[in-house]
Motif scaffolding. Structure first.
Motif, PDB file in Angstrom:
ATOM      1  N   ASN A 226      37.115  47.641  43.279  1.00 51.52           N
ATOM      2  CA  ASN A 226      36.946  49.271  43.017  1.00 51.52           C
ATOM      3  C   ASN A 226      36.064  49.579  44.195  1.00 51.52           C
ATOM      4  N   GLU A 227      35.003  48.845  44.394  1.00 56.82           N
ATOM      5  CA  GLU A 227      33.929  49.347  45.417  1.00 56.82           C
ATOM      6  C   GLU A 227      34.260  49.133  46.675  1.00 56.82           C
ATOM      7  N   ASN A 228      35.439  48.344  46.869  1.00 59.88           N
ATOM      8  CA  ASN A 228      35.885  47.934  48.336  1.00 59.88           C
ATOM      9  C   ASN A 228      37.559  48.098  48.394  1.00 59.88           C
ATOM     10  N   PRO A 229      37.650  49.644  48.399  1.00 60.41           N
ATOM     11  CA  PRO A 229      39.391  49.924  48.238  1.00 60.41           C
ATOM     12  C   PRO A 229      40.036  49.157  49.422  1.00 60.41           C
ATOM     13  N   ASN A 230      39.452  48.616  50.513  1.00 60.65           N
ATOM     14  CA  ASN A 230      40.255  48.055  51.634  1.00 60.65           C
ATOM     15  C   ASN A 230      40.385  46.653  51.476  1.00 60.65           C
ATOM     16  N   TYR A 231      39.936  46.245  50.377  1.00 61.32           N
ATOM     17  CA  TYR A 231      39.813  44.640  50.282  1.00 61.32           C
ATOM     18  C   TYR A 231      40.972  43.919  50.598  1.00 61.32           C
ATOM     19  N   SER A 232      41.045  42.679  51.152  1.00 58.98           N
ATOM     20  CA  SER A 232      42.188  41.753  51.531  1.00 58.98           C
ATOM     21  C   SER A 232      42.687  41.070  50.423  1.00 58.98           C
ATOM     22  N   GLY A 233      41.724  40.587  49.520  1.00 58.60           N
ATOM     23  CA  GLY A 233      42.242  39.700  48.619  1.00 58.60           C
ATOM     24  C   GLY A 233      41.463  38.278  48.947  1.00 58.60           C
ATOM     25  N   ASP A 234      41.181  38.175  50.211  1.00 57.64           N
ATOM     26  CA  ASP A 234      40.551  36.696  50.658  1.00 57.64           C
ATOM     27  C   ASP A 234      39.025  36.693  50.229  1.00 57.64           C
ATOM     28  N   GLU A 235      38.472  37.908  49.813  1.00 60.67           N
ATOM     29  CA  GLU A 235      37.271  37.949  49.766  1.00 60.67           C
ATOM     30  C   GLU A 235      36.687  36.876  48.437  1.00 60.67           C
ATOM     31  N   GLU A 236      35.578  36.685  48.412  1.00 61.67           N
ATOM     32  CA  GLU A 236      35.087  35.575  47.260  1.00 61.67           C
ATOM     33  C   GLU A 236      34.987  36.254  46.173  1.00 61.67           C
ATOM     34  N   PHE A 237      34.855  37.455  45.886  1.00 60.20           N
ATOM     35  CA  PHE A 237      34.764  38.111  44.600  1.00 60.20           C
ATOM     36  C   PHE A 237      36.355  38.175  43.954  1.00 60.20           C
ATOM     37  N   ASN A 238      37.393  37.739  44.802  1.00 54.83           N
ATOM     38  CA  ASN A 238      38.658  37.585  44.145  1.00 54.83           C
ATOM     39  C   ASN A 238      38.814  36.206  43.369  1.00 54.83           C
ATOM     40  N   TYR A 239      37.796  35.356  43.355  1.00 54.59           N
ATOM     41  CA  TYR A 239      37.911  34.039  42.729  1.00 54.59           C
ATOM     42  C   TYR A 239      36.811  33.692  41.994  1.00 54.59           C
ATOM     43  N   PHE A 240      37.107  32.893  41.136  1.00 51.78           N
ATOM     44  CA  PHE A 240      35.925  32.204  40.195  1.00 51.78           C
ATOM     45  C   PHE A 240      35.753  30.834  40.118  1.00 51.78           C
ATOM     46  N   LEU A 241      34.512  30.618  39.953  1.00 48.16           N
ATOM     47  CA  LEU A 241      34.106  28.850  39.914  1.00 48.16           C
ATOM     48  C   LEU A 241      34.818  28.221  38.531  1.00 48.16           C
ATOM     49  N   SER A 242      35.453  27.019  38.848  1.00 46.01           N
ATOM     50  CA  SER A 242      36.149  26.319  37.758  1.00 46.01           C
ATOM     51  C   SER A 242      35.978  25.058  38.122  1.00 46.01           C
ATOM     52  N   VAL A 243      36.072  24.140  37.020  1.00 40.91           N
ATOM     53  CA  VAL A 243      36.408  22.666  37.246  1.00 40.91           C
ATOM     54  C   VAL A 243      37.545  22.478  36.322  1.00 40.91           C
ATOM     55  N   LEU A 244      38.641  21.545  36.904  1.00 39.30           N
ATOM     56  CA  LEU A 244      40.048  21.661  36.353  1.00 39.30           C
ATOM     57  C   LEU A 244      40.282  19.971  36.117  1.00 39.30           C
ATOM     58  N   PHE A 245      40.315  19.942  34.949  1.00 40.01           N
ATOM     59  CA  PHE A 245      40.821  18.461  34.461  1.00 40.01           C
ATOM     60  C   PHE A 245      42.178  18.362  34.022  1.00 40.01           C
ATOM     61  N   PRO A 246      42.667  16.861  34.225  1.00 44.14           N
ATOM     62  CA  PRO A 246      44.038  16.798  33.767  1.00 44.14           C
ATOM     63  C   PRO A 246      43.985  16.559  32.418  1.00 44.14           C
ATOM     64  N   ASP A 247      45.061  16.871  31.565  1.00 46.40           N
ATOM     65  CA  ASP A 247      44.876  16.918  30.151  1.00 46.40           C
ATOM     66  C   ASP A 247      44.862  15.499  29.453  1.00 46.40           C
ATOM     67  N   GLU A 248      45.523  14.447  30.227  1.00 47.77           N
ATOM     68  CA  GLU A 248      45.177  13.154  29.986  1.00 47.77           C
ATOM     69  C   GLU A 248      43.857  12.651  29.761  1.00 47.77           C
TER      70      GLU A 248
END
Length: 413
Positions: A226-248
């Motif tokens: 909202n603060e950057n209406p011309n955002y491209s979608g590649d900015e870091e604020f479009n993503y969040f830090l995660s650790v992904l584990f396999p179910d097994e």
């Protein structure tokens, strides 16, 4: 398709990583966090729980607390406690507890995938808990606690993980609670490409733990859009830090219950009511740990009982109603003990399985009247609930070991 991307990590220098790494912010109350920071001045709780740097007259959610968190983070980057990697890449994070290991891929997940339900949820969130982390992430301009995500294991990712784990460690240390933490950087471009492609081929991944942190990170991203209406979608604020584990590889522990009173029943009348839906067997003074789904342990008046749900309850196929936590709630806690809303009722408390059954005994022998030991919810049950776009009852899952905060930081730009 899930967008899981590499990122430029801010992380501790190797000489202090074991001192910086801390359990998640919400594991501690204020007093406990202060004790931890007093014991270890480099603890990441100085940032995650910056109220520890003020006296108790300053409210935990005061604006100056979040400003202090950002100031402390910037100071620790300036003095070399934290370093910033030059290139974007993935990392591997292995945790070993009691000889059992699980290895996750550290990456950034898309807020669009969260909103489009590619990233599936199984818990409600509370706005008051979100606001704290929204302020923390927004003012620090960084995500400091990774979201615990899970996916159905795939061969390509297993092969890359096994390959990278033969390389030199980036970090390796054992925390005071005995958990071993190992980290590798995924340096080869072809390995990064395999990881990105494997997740791109997935239709769903799942939040295992960290629903509030995840919702908060997404809302910060939407605020920045909202603060950057011309955002491209590649900015870091479009993503969040995660650790992904396999179910097994994942282990869910029991999440047990204790209740302050018998809702006016005598012990004998209470057991009589329980027997309408459960087969009740007196075990004695030796703790009973459920061995199968539909079995429950009950500690009452210094005695353990085995409760076995009767066949009509075992036959429930609904992904939510058939959970053991639902069966206990719907056929015992609510109708007999009067626990209408376990989220709000102050007569019930939830005790993580990491504390052991002796904690149930201790509580019943002190300030509670009855306790119930649960058989752990399975990862398959979690996936089934999320796939049905349903929500689990509160306190259905307890994941161990807990991901440490402060090892990986994602700057929002």
């Amino acid at each position: 398709m899930a967008k899981i991307k590499p990122f430029r990590c801010i992380r501790p220098n190797a000489g202090v990583v074991s001192r910086v790494a801390a359990l998640p912010y919400d594991v501690y109350n204020r007093e406990e966090a202060k004790v931890e920071v007093a014991k270890e001045p480099l603890s990441f709780l100085r940032i995650d729980r910056a109220e520890t740097q003020f006296d108790d007259s300053v409210d935990t959610y005061d604006a100056k607390v979040y400003a202090k968190a950002r100031e402390t983070l910037e100071e620790m980057i300036s003095d070399g406690t934290f370093i910033a990697d030059e290139e974007s890449c993935y990392y591997l994070y292995e945790l070993t507890m009691n000889g059992r290991s699980q290895t996750g891929i550290v990456a950034c997940a898309s807020i669009d995938d969260y909103m489009n339900n590619v990233i599936k949820k199984h818990e409600n969130t509370r706005e008051d808990k979100e606001i704290d982390r929204i302020n923390h992430v927004d003012i620090c301009n960084a995500q400091t606690g990774p979201i615990f995500l899970a996916y159905r294991a795939v061969t390509q990712l297993n092969e890359v993980v096994d390959k990278v784990k033969k390389e030199a460690l980036l970090y390796g240390f054992t925390s005071p609670d005995g958990i071993t933490h190992n980290v590798w950087k995924v340096s080869e471009s072809e390995d990064n490409a395999v990881i990105e492609k494997a997740f791109d081929d997935m239709n769903q991944i799942y939040i295992a733990d960290g629903h509030h942190r995840c919702a908060s990170a997404v809302k910060v991203g939407l605020k920045r859009r909202n603060e950057n209406p011309n955002y491209s979608g590649d900015e870091e604020f479009n993503y969040f830090l995660s650790v992904l584990f396999p179910d097994e590889q994942l282990m869910i522990m029991d999440y047990n219950r204790a209740v302050k009173d018998l809702n006016g029943y005598s012990k004998e009348d209470f057991i009589y009511e329980v027997e309408k839906n459960f087969n009740v067997t007196l075990v004695g003074d030796k703790a009973y740990e459920p061995e199968h789904k539909s079995d429950f342990g009950m500690y009452l008046d210094k005695q353990w009982y085995k409760l076995e749900a009767k066949d009509d309850l075992k036959a429930i196929t609904d992904p939510v109603d058939g959970l053991d936590v639902s069966v206990l709630q719907d056929y015992l806690l609510k109708p007999i003990l009067g626990i209408e809303d376990p989220r709000m009722d102050k007569r019930i408390e939830f005790i993580g399985g990491i504390r052991g059954l002796e904690e149930l005994e201790r509580r019943v022998n002190s300030d509670m009247e009855v306790a119930f030991a649960m058989y752990p919810t399975s990862i398959e049950e979690l996936f089934a609930v999320a796939d049905a776009d349903r929500l689990m009852p509160p306190k259905s899952t307890w994941f161990e070991p807990k991901l440490r905060s402060g090892i990986f930081i994602h700057s929002l730009g």
